[in-house]
Enzyme design. Structure first.
Site, mmCIF file in Angstrom:
data_model
loop_
_atom_site.group_PDB
_atom_site.id
_atom_site.type_symbol
_atom_site.label_atom_id
_atom_site.label_comp_id
_atom_site.label_asym_id
_atom_site.label_seq_id
_atom_site.Cartn_x
_atom_site.Cartn_y
_atom_site.Cartn_z
ATOM 1 N N GLY A 156 -5.172 -5.724 11.212
ATOM 2 C CA GLY A 156 -6.447 -5.543 10.502
ATOM 3 C C GLY A 156 -6.616 -6.617 9.441
ATOM 4 N N HIS A 180 -7.028 1.865 5.211
ATOM 5 C CA HIS A 180 -6.338 0.780 4.480
ATOM 6 C C HIS A 180 -7.312 -0.369 4.218
ATOM 7 C CE1 HIS A 180 -2.746 -2.077 3.987
ATOM 8 N NE2 HIS A 180 -3.756 -2.910 4.178
ATOM 9 N N CYS A 195 0.887 -5.068 4.637
ATOM 10 C CA CYS A 195 -0.382 -5.718 4.296
ATOM 11 C C CYS A 195 -0.149 -7.218 4.276
ATOM 12 C CB CYS A 195 -0.856 -5.241 2.917
ATOM 13 S SG CYS A 195 -2.417 -5.985 2.401
ATOM 14 N N LEU A 196 -1.047 -7.954 4.901
ATOM 15 C CA LEU A 196 -0.897 -9.414 4.943
ATOM 16 C C LEU A 196 -1.023 -10.014 3.540
ATOM 17 C CD1 LEU A 196 -2.957 -10.079 8.199
ATOM 18 C CD2 LEU A 196 -0.475 -9.877 7.945
ATOM 19 N N HIS A 239 -9.348 -2.046 0.739
ATOM 20 C CA HIS A 239 -9.509 -3.461 0.329
ATOM 21 C C HIS A 239 -10.934 -3.707 -0.180
ATOM 22 C CE1 HIS A 239 -5.780 -5.530 1.281
ATOM 23 N NE2 HIS A 239 -5.751 -5.046 2.514
#
Ligand code: K1U
Ligand code: ZN
Length: 172
Positions: A46, A136, A94-95, A140
């Site tokens: 994502g 999630h 999370c990136l 953001h």
């Protein structure tokens, strides 16, 4: 298409509340194509536009596994209409918080409305990993990271480690 740099915590831009997309245009679609390419390359499942520095309410997701046909999902201006009272605890990454994985409690199911790639109004009823990923990514859009769901102590340890590794990376 282009690979975009992904912001990492504690970059303050990740705390921005993103703005609704007024109209879905070719520019919106180009951004979503670039986000998807960036997400596949990372790799991740994502990505929210603010993670590439664009404060617009746009999310891309693809939960297809390795060797499966890509199954990209595009969510513009997503809005939660229902979440289950039943919650589940599961690991998230999370990136923008690279290399940290922690358990987060979230609703098991979520129903959202959104605009799709073509600007059409849609409804998605999501469960399990898809619901988790959507929630999630919707966090953001409000400037919230998964580490904000952890204890203050855990969060500050992770942020200190990220700051340290960023300093090491930028050292001459
Ligand atoms: O940074 C992000 O928002 C993307 C994040 C999405 C996510 C992961 C797990 C639970 C909820 C939301 C990621 O993609 S982290 C990387 C990851 O989970 C993954 C990477 C490669 C293969 C499979 C998963
Ligand atoms: Zn994330």
């Amino acid at each position: 298409m282009a690979l975009l740099p992904i912001l990492t915590a504690p970059d303050q831009r990740l705390k921005t509340v993103s703005l609704p997309v007024a109209q879905v245009t070719d520019e919106t679609r180009r951004l979503m194509d670039d986000m998807l390419e960036t997400m596949y390359a990372a790799p991740g499942i994502g990505l929210a536009a603010i993670q590439v520095g664009v404060p617009q309410r746009i999310i891309v997701i693809d939960l297809a596994g390795e060797g499966e046909e890509p199954a990209p999902l595009y969510f513009i201006n997503p809005q939660t209409v229902q979440i289950s009272p039943e919650t589940v605890q599961n690991e998230e990454g999370c990136l923008s918080v690279p290399e940290f994985y922690e358990d987060v409690e979230r609703p098991l199911t979520a129903t959202i409305t959104y605009l799709d790639y073509h600007g059409q109004q849609q409804t998605q009823i999501a469960e399990g990993l898809l619901a988790r990923c959507i929630l999630h990514e919707m966090d953001h859009l409000e400037g919230i990271l998964f580490i904000d769901h952890l204890s203050r102590l855990k969060r500050s340890i992770i942020l200190k480690k990220l700051t340290k590794s960023r300093k090491l990376l930028s050292a001459p």
